[in-house]
Every structure is written in structure tokens, then in C-alpha cells.
Design a protein around this motif. Structure first.
Motif, PDB file in Angstrom:
ATOM      1  N   VAL A 179      35.850  80.876  22.861  1.00  0.00           N
ATOM      2  CA  VAL A 179      36.447  80.007  23.862  1.00  0.00           C
ATOM      3  C   VAL A 179      35.739  80.293  25.189  1.00  0.00           C
ATOM      4  CG1 VAL A 179      38.557  79.452  25.114  1.00  0.00           C
ATOM      5  CG2 VAL A 179      38.668  80.017  22.679  1.00  0.00           C
ATOM      6  N   PRO A 180      35.208  79.274  25.829  1.00  0.00           N
ATOM      7  CA  PRO A 180      34.573  79.499  27.130  1.00  0.00           C
ATOM      8  C   PRO A 180      35.634  79.686  28.227  1.00  0.00           C
ATOM      9  CG  PRO A 180      34.369  77.197  26.488  1.00  0.00           C
ATOM     10  CD  PRO A 180      35.047  77.916  25.350  1.00  0.00           C
ATOM     11  N   TYR A 181      35.645  80.835  28.856  1.00  0.00           N
ATOM     12  CA  TYR A 181      36.551  81.108  29.969  1.00  0.00           C
ATOM     13  C   TYR A 181      35.929  82.196  30.827  1.00  0.00           C
ATOM     14  CZ  TYR A 181      37.973  85.472  27.739  1.00  0.00           C
ATOM     15  OH  TYR A 181      37.972  86.729  27.186  1.00  0.00           O
ATOM     16  N   ARG A 182      36.441  82.342  32.034  1.00  0.00           N
ATOM     17  CA  ARG A 182      36.001  83.413  32.927  1.00  0.00           C
ATOM     18  C   ARG A 182      37.199  83.823  33.756  1.00  0.00           C
ATOM     19  NH1 ARG A 182      31.350  85.729  35.016  1.00  0.00           N
ATOM     20  NH2 ARG A 182      31.398  86.198  37.237  1.00  0.00           N
ATOM     21  N   ASP A 183      37.581  85.103  33.671  1.00  0.00           N
ATOM     22  CA  ASP A 183      38.730  85.633  34.392  1.00  0.00           C
ATOM     23  C   ASP A 183      38.254  86.799  35.253  1.00  0.00           C
ATOM     24  OD1 ASP A 183      41.284  86.257  35.253  1.00  0.00           O
ATOM     25  OD2 ASP A 183      41.908  87.159  33.344  1.00  0.00           O
ATOM     26  N   VAL A 184      38.258  86.608  36.569  1.00  0.00           N
ATOM     27  CA  VAL A 184      37.814  87.629  37.510  1.00  0.00           C
ATOM     28  C   VAL A 184      39.039  88.329  38.072  1.00  0.00           C
ATOM     29  CG1 VAL A 184      36.533  88.078  39.647  1.00  0.00           C
ATOM     30  CG2 VAL A 184      35.773  86.254  38.087  1.00  0.00           C
ATOM     31  N   ILE A 185      39.056  89.662  37.981  1.00  0.00           N
ATOM     32  CA  ILE A 185      40.179  90.458  38.481  1.00  0.00           C
ATOM     33  C   ILE A 185      39.630  91.357  39.592  1.00  0.00           C
ATOM     34  CG2 ILE A 185      42.030  92.052  37.864  1.00  0.00           C
ATOM     35  CD1 ILE A 185      41.685  91.031  34.958  1.00  0.00           C
ATOM     36  N   PRO A 186      39.663  90.872  40.860  1.00  0.00           N
ATOM     37  CA  PRO A 186      39.052  91.624  41.970  1.00  0.00           C
ATOM     38  C   PRO A 186      39.647  93.017  42.179  1.00  0.00           C
ATOM     39  CG  PRO A 186      39.608  89.389  42.653  1.00  0.00           C
ATOM     40  CD  PRO A 186      40.206  89.604  41.301  1.00  0.00           C
ATOM     41  N   GLU A 237      36.827  93.813  37.560  1.00  0.00           N
ATOM     42  CA  GLU A 237      36.520  93.486  36.167  1.00  0.00           C
ATOM     43  C   GLU A 237      36.444  91.977  35.993  1.00  0.00           C
ATOM     44  OE1 GLU A 237      38.647  97.267  33.923  1.00  0.00           O
ATOM     45  OE2 GLU A 237      39.679  95.339  33.956  1.00  0.00           O
ATOM     46  N   VAL A 238      35.570  91.573  35.073  1.00  0.00           N
ATOM     47  CA  VAL A 238      35.434  90.172  34.695  1.00  0.00           C
ATOM     48  C   VAL A 238      35.538  90.093  33.179  1.00  0.00           C
ATOM     49  CG1 VAL A 238      33.924  88.146  34.682  1.00  0.00           C
ATOM     50  CG2 VAL A 238      33.925  89.690  36.657  1.00  0.00           C
ATOM     51  N   TYR A 239      36.379  89.194  32.695  1.00  0.00           N
ATOM     52  CA  TYR A 239      36.506  88.936  31.261  1.00  0.00           C
ATOM     53  C   TYR A 239      35.982  87.534  31.027  1.00  0.00           C
ATOM     54  CZ  TYR A 239      39.312  93.113  31.148  1.00  0.00           C
ATOM     55  OH  TYR A 239      39.725  94.413  31.266  1.00  0.00           O
ATOM     56  N   GLN A 240      35.032  87.429  30.095  1.00  0.00           N
ATOM     57  CA  GLN A 240      34.376  86.141  29.892  1.00  0.00           C
ATOM     58  C   GLN A 240      34.269  85.836  28.410  1.00  0.00           C
ATOM     59  OE1 GLN A 240      31.095  85.187  32.555  1.00  0.00           O
ATOM     60  NE2 GLN A 240      29.826  84.853  30.745  1.00  0.00           N
ATOM     61  N   GLY A 241      34.522  84.590  28.045  1.00  0.00           N
ATOM     62  CA  GLY A 241      34.397  84.158  26.659  1.00  0.00           C
ATOM     63  C   GLY A 241      32.945  84.004  26.266  1.00  0.00           C
ATOM     64  N   ASN A 242      32.731  83.707  24.987  1.00  0.00           N
ATOM     65  CA  ASN A 242      31.379  83.532  24.476  1.00  0.00           C
ATOM     66  C   ASN A 242      31.402  82.423  23.430  1.00  0.00           C
ATOM     67  OD1 ASN A 242      28.851  83.691  23.359  1.00  0.00           O
ATOM     68  ND2 ASN A 242      28.903  85.889  23.024  1.00  0.00           N
ATOM     69  N   GLN A 260      32.745  91.021  27.416  1.00  0.00           N
ATOM     70  CA  GLN A 260      32.508  89.762  26.710  1.00  0.00           C
ATOM     71  C   GLN A 260      32.360  90.013  25.220  1.00  0.00           C
ATOM     72  OE1 GLN A 260      28.759  87.764  27.563  1.00  0.00           O
ATOM     73  NE2 GLN A 260      29.792  85.793  27.409  1.00  0.00           N
ATOM     74  N   PRO A 261      33.041  89.210  24.379  1.00  0.00           N
ATOM     75  CA  PRO A 261      32.853  89.362  22.934  1.00  0.00           C
ATOM     76  C   PRO A 261      31.441  88.932  22.552  1.00  0.00           C
ATOM     77  CG  PRO A 261      34.300  87.505  23.395  1.00  0.00           C
ATOM     78  CD  PRO A 261      34.016  88.164  24.697  1.00  0.00           C
ATOM     79  N   THR A 262      30.847  89.678  21.629  1.00  0.00           N
ATOM     80  CA  THR A 262      29.509  89.354  21.148  1.00  0.00           C
ATOM     81  C   THR A 262      29.392  89.767  19.687  1.00  0.00           C
ATOM     82  OG1 THR A 262      27.156  89.517  21.705  1.00  0.00           O
ATOM     83  CG2 THR A 262      28.438  91.544  21.821  1.00  0.00           C
ATOM     84  N   ASN A 263      28.382  89.227  19.030  1.00  0.00           N
ATOM     85  CA  ASN A 263      28.160  89.580  17.627  1.00  0.00           C
ATOM     86  C   ASN A 263      27.338  90.843  17.502  1.00  0.00           C
ATOM     87  OD1 ASN A 263      28.064  86.217  17.256  1.00  0.00           O
ATOM     88  ND2 ASN A 263      29.222  87.367  15.747  1.00  0.00           N
ATOM     89  N   GLY A 264      27.753  91.709  16.595  1.00  0.00           N
ATOM     90  CA  GLY A 264      26.945  92.847  16.200  1.00  0.00           C
ATOM     91  C   GLY A 264      26.038  92.418  15.066  1.00  0.00           C
ATOM     92  N   GLY A 265      25.367  93.365  14.465  1.00  0.00           N
ATOM     93  CA  GLY A 265      24.472  93.066  13.347  1.00  0.00           C
ATOM     94  C   GLY A 265      25.221  93.144  12.030  1.00  0.00           C
ATOM     95  N   THR A 266      24.954  94.215  11.289  1.00  0.00           N
ATOM     96  CA  THR A 266      25.562  94.408   9.973  1.00  0.00           C
ATOM     97  C   THR A 266      26.331  95.721   9.965  1.00  0.00           C
ATOM     98  OG1 THR A 266      23.791  93.196   8.885  1.00  0.00           O
ATOM     99  CG2 THR A 266      25.069  94.691   7.511  1.00  0.00           C
ATOM    100  N   ALA A 267      27.494  95.695   9.377  1.00  0.00           N
ATOM    101  CA  ALA A 267      28.289  96.904   9.179  1.00  0.00           C
ATOM    102  C   ALA A 267      28.453  97.121   7.681  1.00  0.00           C
ATOM    103  CB  ALA A 267      29.650  96.777   9.842  1.00  0.00           C
TER     104      ALA A 267
END
Length: 185
Positions: free
Chosen positions: A1-8, A12-17, A71-78
């Protein structure tokens, strides 16, 4: 989900991917089970799981604010390998009032590794798959008759990495946990 939440106040910044790929898994399990004539079973099994594109939260520095960016991101292989042992049995062969006793226990061992996990500098790290405790044990002792039910349960989990930070220092771990519960009615 595309979002951006800035907590001054926390810097911290929380951002979708929206570019995340779905997680895929291939599982091989071999189980053996024996069921008792009355209520109960004994089981043992081994397993292997290969997980591609697992999702983890990457910690970076936000270029716009200089704050920590999560930000959530993909890892490789587990890869996960392990075994499980379990027993559940109503002890109805015992004499008299002891017939109401029952036992349950299971133990799981897991070893894991994950590739494609990057630190805040973009360097790949060698880590276990987050959320995989190497040792887990559950057991309970119960008693039941027409008028009374009681159960004592024990749950144990070995320490494990829960969430990856930007580096080893900011990773979040769960320490060993032991819970004992009792209920009756």
C-alpha cells in the motif's frame, strides 16, 4: 500500500512499498502418526521450507527529512529445516478417579537462514529468518470428569530475532519465554 507517515517527535518515517513481490514458498513435510484406540496420538515429522521474496521491514535514512525510514521490502530466499515430536493421550487406562488425567506435549526444532537482507548501508547481512525460534516446547496436564475440568499448560520459546533494524544493534529480539497457565471450571 503506498503511504507515507512522518512522525516528527520520534524522527521516524513509515512508508509503504507498492513494488513488493508476493512471498512464495515450497514445503516438503514427512510425518508419521499413530492413533490410539482411545483418544490420543503420537506423531513425528521432519520438514523443509524454501521461502522466496519474504517480506521484512528495512530501516534506512529518509533523504527528505534525515529521519529513520522504515519500509517493507522483499528479502531473497529463506530456508527452514526442522523436526517436530508430539504426544497426546487420555490416560483412561488408569484406575478409578485417575481415568480423567490427560497429557499433551510437543517439541519443535527449527534452523533457518535468510539471504537478501540489507542493512542501512545496503550491505547484505547473514541472519536467521525473523520470527523463527530454534526451540519450542508445549506441554499440558489435564483432568476431566463429569463435574470438573482442570488444565495446567507450559509454553517455552527459545530466544529469536523478531524484527530487523538497520544494523545488528537495532535488531529487535525476543528473549527466552516461559509461560505457565492454569484454568479450571
Amino acid at each position: 500500500v503506498p503511504y507515507r507517515d512522518v512522525i516528527p517527535e520520534d524522527e521516524e518515517v513509515y512508508q509503504g512499498n507498492s513494488a513488493l513481490e508476493p512471498t512464495e514458498s515450497m514445503n516438503l513435510d514427512l510425518m508419521a502418526e499413530n492413533y490410539f484406540e482411545s483418544v490420543g496420538l503420537v506423531s513425528a515429522g521432519i520438514f523443509y521450507k524454501q521461502i522466496d521474496n519474504f517480506i521484512y521491514t528495512q530501516q534506512l535514512t529518509d533523504t527528505q527529512t534525515g529521519y529513520d525510514l522504515f519500509q517493507p521490502t522483499n528479502g531473497g530466499t529463506a530456508n527452514l529445516t526442522g523436526f517436530e515430536l508430539a504426544i497426546q493421550r487420555q490416560l483412561d487406562f488408569l484406575p478409578g478417579g485417575l481415568k480423567g488425567l490427560g497429557i499433551y506435549a510437543n517439541y519443535t526444532y527449527i534452523t533457518s537462514s535468510a539471504t537478501g537482507v540489507r542493512n542501512e548501508d545496503g550491505d547484505e547481512r547473514e541472519v536467521n529468518l525473523p520470527g523463527t525460534a530454534p526451540h519450542m516446547f508445549n506441554a499440558s496436564l489435564s483432568y476431566e470428569n463429569e463435574k470438573f475440568i482442570a488444565r495446567a499448560s507450559l509454553n517455552y520459546s527459545h530466544d529469536y530475532i523478531d524484527e530487523l533494524g538497520g544494523n545488528e544493534f537495532t535488531d529487535r529480539y525476543y528473549d527466552r519465554q516461559l509461560f505457565l497457565d492454569f484454568n479450571a471450571s
